[in-house]
Design a protein around this motif. Sequence first.
Motif, mmCIF file in Angstrom:
data_model
loop_
_atom_site.group_PDB
_atom_site.id
_atom_site.type_symbol
_atom_site.label_atom_id
_atom_site.label_comp_id
_atom_site.label_asym_id
_atom_site.label_seq_id
_atom_site.Cartn_x
_atom_site.Cartn_y
_atom_site.Cartn_z
ATOM 1 N N THR A 180 0.805 -1.231 0.000
ATOM 2 C CA THR A 180 0.000 0.000 0.000
ATOM 3 C C THR A 180 0.837 1.279 0.000
ATOM 4 N N CYS A 181 2.153 1.190 -0.054
ATOM 5 C CA CYS A 181 2.984 2.391 0.095
ATOM 6 C C CYS A 181 2.746 3.421 -1.010
ATOM 7 N N LEU A 182 2.399 2.962 -2.196
ATOM 8 C CA LEU A 182 2.196 3.913 -3.286
ATOM 9 C C LEU A 182 0.863 4.644 -3.184
ATOM 10 N N TYR A 183 0.053 4.296 -2.196
ATOM 11 C CA TYR A 183 -1.117 5.115 -1.918
ATOM 12 C C TYR A 183 -0.674 6.526 -1.481
ATOM 13 N N TRP A 197 1.511 13.876 -9.861
ATOM 14 C CA TRP A 197 0.087 14.017 -9.551
ATOM 15 C C TRP A 197 -0.719 12.934 -10.255
ATOM 16 N N PHE A 198 -0.369 12.673 -11.514
ATOM 17 C CA PHE A 198 -1.106 11.671 -12.292
ATOM 18 C C PHE A 198 -0.794 10.256 -11.788
ATOM 19 N N LEU A 202 -3.515 7.097 -10.049
ATOM 20 C CA LEU A 202 -3.744 5.793 -10.671
ATOM 21 C C LEU A 202 -4.609 4.938 -9.749
ATOM 22 N N PRO A 203 -5.345 3.981 -10.285
ATOM 23 C CA PRO A 203 -6.187 3.125 -9.432
ATOM 24 C C PRO A 203 -5.368 2.406 -8.372
ATOM 25 N N ARG A 204 -5.936 2.265 -7.206
ATOM 26 C CA ARG A 204 -5.205 1.629 -6.097
ATOM 27 C C ARG A 204 -4.783 0.186 -6.395
ATOM 28 N N LEU A 248 10.131 8.942 -14.403
ATOM 29 C CA LEU A 248 8.899 9.596 -14.806
ATOM 30 C C LEU A 248 8.050 10.037 -13.619
ATOM 31 N N SER A 249 8.179 9.342 -12.505
ATOM 32 C CA SER A 249 7.270 9.587 -11.381
ATOM 33 C C SER A 249 7.837 10.511 -10.314
#
Length: 468
Positions: A180-183, A197-198, A202-204, A248-249
């Motif tokens: 869940t860290c990328l939440y 931001w994009f 993204l969907p969880r 990219l992120s």
Amino acid sequence: MDWFVAPDYWLARLVFQRGLAAVYLVAFAGAALQFRALIGERGMTPVPRYLERVPWRAAPTLFRLHYSDRFFAGCAWAGAALSAALLAGVDRFVPLWATLPLWLAPWALYLSIVNVGQTWYGFGWESLLLETGFLAVFLGNDEVAPPVLVLFLLRWLLFRLEFGAGLIKLRGDACWRKLTCLYFHHETQPMPGPLSWFFHHLPRPLHRVEVAANHVTQLAVPFLLFTPQPVATVAASVMIVTQVWLVLSGNFAWLNWLAIVIAASALDLSPLRSPPALPASPLWYEILVFALTALVAVLSVRPARNLLSRHQSMNRSYDVLHLVNTYGAFGSVGRIRDEIVIEGTADAGPRPDAEWRAYEFHGKPGDPRRLPRQFAPYHLRLDWLMWFAALSPAYARPWFGPLVERLLDNDRDTLRLLRHNPFPDTPPAYVRARVFRYRYTTWRELRETGAWWERTYVREFLPPTRLR
């Protein structure tokens, strides 16, 4: 000795060397453009004062012999010029023996900078660049095929970089184990990029897939680097794709770019271009490579133990030359994002109705309506330290006061580190700092307000302050 060289990696060596030279160029240019305000003679944490209290053995550097801002700038720009020459391929037109000092010079110059850089240079990618740069000294040029042992040492470096990062995640924050860290990560990372931001929206379920794929890439794939081709090429390619995703992120200076360069050394690119006929390696060169391998083997004991330790350290150097280090990132992931906003006023006193105007930074979030920019591989050192300061005032204790003093004086070198100075003509009378909590807006909020961030006031960081 036929086993000593790997002719099929001739093109991979070329890609690696040019990529490393490009990273060196960015690092030296950044040092030259930022040092005066950070560590110069009139900087926030001056080099001369640092050298007075730190012994030689703890920080070997050319600046022990002499320090002045002009000399530092000369060293940084000389490193940039040398890096540009290496990027252009000057090492291919000199004898083999001359390539060693040619690659050793930027390493020594950058080591001298890092060892006086103090907290501004306390990042893992500084050690990564130095360790990679030292190995590059022994890779040779077109007079010999790439040495197998040096290629192996580069894979050992890449293994420690990826596997160490994977282990620190599993041993650290529980959200990595829960996937869940990328939440939270894209919102709370040190310096978001224009696409962060994009990524955050993204969907969880996709975020969970990303974390699981990251675990595979960092904990399983590194072992495949030591298998025969084409498996090793596939493993290195997977790592390169993952690093591009990270590029990219977010904005992580040259960490991801250098990881891509190191991974390129493991690619078998011979199908793209057949290697030329190369003479046998001279004996003196083989002896040097064996000596390097023995040195790295000895210095690898403590980093290897660290990988196996339950109390694993992140981004630690075990020797002052940064020859073999341990790496890791994001053992914990923040759930909230606090940002320090520095403001000034020209009013005679900090009254409740005073007009406060904000200083804007290049990379760190400030104006909620401003989309973050892409700066990596360039490293905005003050912006990064501001993120740490928001986590804990202790990070800012050595330099935040001097920063405020320089803003109150409209110091030219300090203002060059900022994107916007709200007092271009005369210095402010007072400066203050406040902490705001930032969160990404939703798609609906973005459409309605045009703001990428929503922020709320949290607390005072520094009360209104003036020069005595």
